[in-house]
Design an enzyme around this catalytic site. Structure first.
Site, short mmCIF file in Angstrom:
data_model
loop_
_atom_site.label_atom_id
_atom_site.label_comp_id
_atom_site.label_asym_id
_atom_site.label_seq_id
_atom_site.Cartn_x
_atom_site.Cartn_y
_atom_site.Cartn_z
N GLY A 189 -3.33 -4.11 -5.23
CA GLY A 189 -2.97 -3.59 -4.07
C GLY A 189 -3.97 -3.26 -2.90
O GLY A 189 -4.74 -4.29 -2.83
N ASP A 190 -3.70 -2.60 -2.03
CA ASP A 190 -4.64 -2.42 -0.64
C ASP A 190 -6.17 -2.38 -1.08
O ASP A 190 -6.89 -2.71 -0.60
CB ASP A 190 -4.14 -1.39 0.19
CG ASP A 190 -2.91 -1.54 0.73
OD1 ASP A 190 -2.38 -2.92 0.71
OD2 ASP A 190 -2.21 -0.81 0.96
N SER A 233 -0.69 0.28 -6.27
CA SER A 233 0.20 1.59 -6.02
C SER A 233 0.77 1.37 -4.48
O SER A 233 1.74 2.00 -4.06
CB SER A 233 -0.75 2.71 -6.22
OG SER A 233 -1.23 2.75 -7.57
#
Length: 581
Positions: A189-190, A233
């Site tokens: 994710g990020d 997420s």
């Protein structure tokens, strides 16, 4: 080397086609019994993924049927997906039959040569980091079942590292030998993207001998591209640069060697770079939500909804002083209702401008950017008051829940950021602002919201005495009322201020509106803090005073921006056929 034109009759199943490879395109047209043309399929050579002998299948499982006169062409095929603004990319596949084996070999050779000629930026070797703990913990499965087969088809070799701790990817990029790699891929994710971002930028400055602690220097861009396979997420960066959160789409962008420049915000405190940000740098509401969510990690992704509700009910606002250097309003505006799409003209003009003004030496760099120093005579605009939130973003920050994002007209690579100031307001007004992020309504069309396109930002809290006055009265410590002051412009090195007498109806609020409701605050928090924290791309910065500078096109992603659906005639994909050609 330019490939020669190749044209012949080929068969697809029991249908006859006239196939032509000419320059940048490979197309095949169905021909009926009377030699009349029917349907034509045209594929840019740059979007041909691979050419294989025989009748081959790759996804969902690889299968090969070796035949003497057949070959299979794999290419990018686009389709729409409900609820997204981007286009899904799927692996298209067509199996051709030739009249002779010699002709089959000629087609395979010419197609492969043409792909190499017209796709010079395609990667050959990639360093892949997989976060096995992010999102639903499916990073390994996503890579090995969906991504690795596409890399193998395209002839891309990869070195895979499954991370075991936080910042392992960053440390590897800072210290290990990266010679021979064309790019770095993050499966996560990020958070994983942020690690790779910091590692590559830090590595580039080390190799260039640049002190990244100095806010006035021009940072050196990294020579390695970053590819993002969404598996976390939150996948805000992927959504804002591709338009969909889909591993196959992202993998195909990597395979064809797409290149999307990306602005990066350097966040400094006391001349030390704290973090780099590409999406959201937020103080107030967004910082509080992230801090609250850390207490409820056991809830998984639901913790963000829960924490957002709790922080909203606390009804907090914070005193602050915001200074910024405005960007040229002639080039673009955060209110011009344009979107940064693939081939964006604003970003293209910025590329030319950045190249034209690129400094040739460290001394010229320091001179060119001296206006970022505190003792510069360049004009800084200053605003002071109580804020629900202060946000700085280098992209739209679009996501599935907020399809247009925090700043819908933000650009990925124009060398600027959008500063969003949400002044203190009543809870219902702030709820209206938050709700507009989920719809197509203009979230800036509210009296207590401002947005500015900027090149640099400073944030600080008022002095102790001023802060006490804020807490007691909800207004700045000044003999002039808020309606009279409006905002303050600082336009000299000594910090002299010019008070504008512009009335701002959106900030005329009662003391009751400007202080948290005691009942709600008692339900949600034991004590209202005088300061917040910064949310930097999903990481907490437990500080208040920061200096931020936007560095234009510091990174390049394997992406091409969000493609305009109006330019591509695509069908809507059936969910049941997801990841299958």
């Amino acid at each position: 080397m330019e490939t020669e034109k190749l044209e012949s009759t080929l068969w697809v199943g029991n249908k006859r086609y006239r196939a032509v490879l000419n320059g940048w395109h490979f197309k095949w047209t169905e021909v009926d019994k009377n030699n009349r043309d029917k349907n034509t399929i045209s594929v840019p050579v740059s979007e041909v993924v691979g050419v294989e002998e025989g009748r081959v299948e790759i996804l969902p499982q690889k299968s090969v049927e070796d035949t003497d006169k057949d070959f299979t062409v794999f290419y990018v095929k686009r389709c729409r997906s409900g609820g997204t603004y981007g286009l899904l990319w799927r692996l298209g596949r067509t199996q051709f039959s030739c009249p002779s084996r010699v002709l089959k070999d000629q087609w395979i050779t010419n197609l492969r040569t043409s792909v190499k000629t017209h796709s010079p930026r395609r990667p050959h070797r990639l360093l892949v980091f997989i976060n096995p703990f992010g999102g639903k913990k499916k990073g390994r499965k996503i890579y090995h079942s969906l991504v690795a087969p596409l890399f193998e088809l395209a002839g891309i070799s990869s070195h895979v590292i499954v991370t075991e701790r936080a910042n392992q990817a960053r440390d590897h990029l800072l210290k290990k030998d990266l010679i021979g790699f064309d790019g770095v891929v993050c499966v996560g994710g990020d958070g994983m993207f942020s690690e790779i971002l910091h590692g590559l930028i830090g590595r580039a400055q080390q190799e260039a001998g640049i002190c990244e602690n100095d806010p006035s220097v021009t940072l050196q861009p990294s020579s390695l591209h970053i590819g993002i396979i969404p598996a976390g997420s939150t996948d805000c960066v992927c959504y804002a640069t591709v338009g969909v959160i889909d591993p196959v789409t992202s993998a195909l962008h990597i395979v064809v060697g797409d290149s999307q420049p990306l602005d990066v915000c350097a966040v400094h405190q006391a001349s030390a770079p704290l973090r780099y940000s590409v999406s959201l740098l937020g103080y107030g509401f967004y910082g509080d939500v992230l801090a609250e969510s850390e207490k409820h990690r056991w809830m998984g992704p639901l913790r963000y909804d829960f924490s957002g509700t709790m922080v909203y009910l606390c009804n907090r606002s914070y005193a602050g002083i915001v200074q910024y250097i405005p960007a040229d309003p002639v080039l673009s505006s955060p209110r011009d209702r344009t979107r940064c799409l693939s081939g964006c003209s604003v970003c293209s003009r910025s590329t030319e401008r950045l190249i034209h003004h690129s400094p040739d030496s460290g001394s010229s760099s320091r001179s060119h950017y001296s206006h970022f120093n505190g003792d510069s005579a360049d004009e800084w605009v200053s605003v002071e008051g109580r804020f629900r939130c202060v946000s700085l973003t280098c992209m739209s920050c679009a996501c599935p829940r907020s399809p247009l994002g925090l700043s819908p007209s933000a650009h990925l690579a124009d060398g600027t950021g959008d500063l969003i100031l949400v002044w203190d307001t009543n809870p219902l007004g702030f709820l209206k602002y938050l709700y507009r992020h989920t719809s197509a309504q203009d979230q800036f069309d509210l009296p207590f919201v401002e947005v500015h396109r900027v090149k640099a930002v400073r944030f600080s809290v008022p002095s102790s005495k001023e802060e006490e006055d804020y807490e007691e009265t909800g207004e700045p410590s000044s003999a002039i009322s808020e309606a009279e002051t409006g905002y303050v412009e600082s336009a000299s090195r000594s910090g002299s201020q010019m008070h504008l007498t512009e009335k701002r109806s959106g900030r005329e609020m009662t003391d009751k509106q400007k202080t948290p409701d005691s009942f709600l605050c008692g339900l949600c928090c034991s004590k209202s803090s005088a300061v917040s924290v910064w949310n930097c791309d999903g990481e907490i910065l437990p500080i208040t005073e920061v200096f931020c500078r936007i560095h234009g096109q510091l990174l390049h992603l394997y992406a091409r921006g969000i493609e305009d659906q109006a330019l591509h005639g695509c069908s809507v994909e059936n969910e049941a056929t997801s990841y299958i050609n």
